[in-house]
Design an enzyme around this catalytic site. Structure first.
Site: not given
Length: 339
Positions: A253, A282, A301
């Site tokens: 994360r 993000e 991701h």
């Protein structure tokens, strides 16, 4: 035969919802992700897709859902889940879902480690090997018409014989250890809860406290969930404690590390490189200088993003839905006390 549909402002697939089959709603707007659901969905369920950004569609469809798959779900939508028997998260990091609101509404939440564990662990090894051999830079050089057989060797290294420090020894951390063991590396790990001696022996790993592990590892890879003790886990202090020239890998994360501090450590040569699949925020700002460093490999991701992983996930989700219908406890339940 059921016909999957999407609800929202994007082009929709039509759907007939009958009283004979339970309705599984997937908050997914990307056509490819929808196709993965369609391929794996059993015929005894109705399936509908939602765009989570379409409030009108959410208000209309959520009250009909017997089951819901979501990666983001705020508390404001929980009262609309009037029939929902289970909310299933797409992966394992459920920080985008208000688990407390679900618990207060007595709606269970489960995660889907199927596919995630293998995908993220493989991606971790990919980043380590690509950084060690400067794969991206060498590839770009060849595409420019260069053919330097010798020049790249001075900064290319074995993974063999290195010390790998694994931060977080859950499903993914253990799978990374299992894969990395094939390269004859020394395996260190830190976790807030130490593994049983039998597990350590089986995986060939050695436990060290966090601050003791950092200066010993040639490569540090992060596999922790977001929690109060992992948010901001890596900052300037921790990067300074790492071995000079070490590699930093993060597929967990973005909130677990300070991106600006990492940039400083990389740009000064304090660290040798980084492989990043997660960022905060993000996506990362387009002008953030970490994107331009030659010793950084970034992916958006997507560490678990493979065809096989998504098919496994959908199959596992429907297996859980069916377990609930049969009065059985779903797999991989999240234990959250109501607020």
């Amino acid at each position: 035969m059921r016909r999957p549909s999407s609800a929202g402002s994007s082009p929709l697939r039509s759907c007939i919802v009958t009283a004979r089959r339970p309705l599984a709603v997937f908050i997914l707007s990307h056509p490819w992700l929808q196709d993965m659901v369609v391929k794996a969905a059993p015929s005894d369920f109705d399936v509908q897709f939602l765009d989570g950004a379409d409030d009108e569609a959410m208000r209309s469809i959520l009250p009909q859902a017997d089951f819901l798959m979501a990666t983001q779900l705020s508390a404001k939508w929980v009262p609309f889940l009037m029939r929902c028997k289970l909310v299933q998260h797409q992966g394992v990091g459920y920080d985008g879902i208000d688990a407390g609101a679900l618990a207060a509404a007595e709606i269970p939440l489960a995660v889907t480690p199927e596919g995630t564990t293998i995908g993220v662990a493989e991606h971790t090894i990919l980043l380590i090997l690509a950084l060690s051999k400067q794969l991206v830079l060498v590839h770009e050089s060849l595409r420019r018409g260069e053919y330097d057989q010798i020049g790249w060797r001075a900064n290319s290294h074995f993974f063999f014989g290195k010390t790998l420090g694994i931060i977080g020894f859950g499903r993914i951390g253990r799978r990374v250890a299992h894969l990395a063991g094939s390269f004859d590396v020394r395996l260190l790990y830190y976790d807030a809860v130490r593994a049983a001696p039998a597990v350590e022996q089986a995986e060939g790993v050695q436990y060290l406290p966090f601050d003791e592990l950092l200066p010993q590892a040639d490569i540090v890879t992060v596999h922790v969930p977001i929690a109060p003790d992992t948010r901001g886990l890596f900052g300037a202090r921790e990067f300074a404690r790492m071995k000079p020239g070490a590699l930093f890998i993060n597929t967990s994360r973005g909130d677990t590390y300070d991106m600006d501090a990492l940039y400083q450590a990389l740009s000064t040569g304090e660290l040798g490189g980084a492989g990043l699949d997660v960022f905060n925020p993000e996506p990362p700002p387009p002008d953030h200088p970490i994107r331009r460093l030659p010793n950084v490999i970034c992916t958006p991701h997507m560490a678990t993003g493979t065809v096989e992983a998504h098919l496994q996930k959908v199959q596992a989700q429907f297996d859980n839905f069916r377990r609930v219908l049969h009065g059985e406890t779903p797999h991989n339940l999240v234990s959250i006390a109501p607020p």
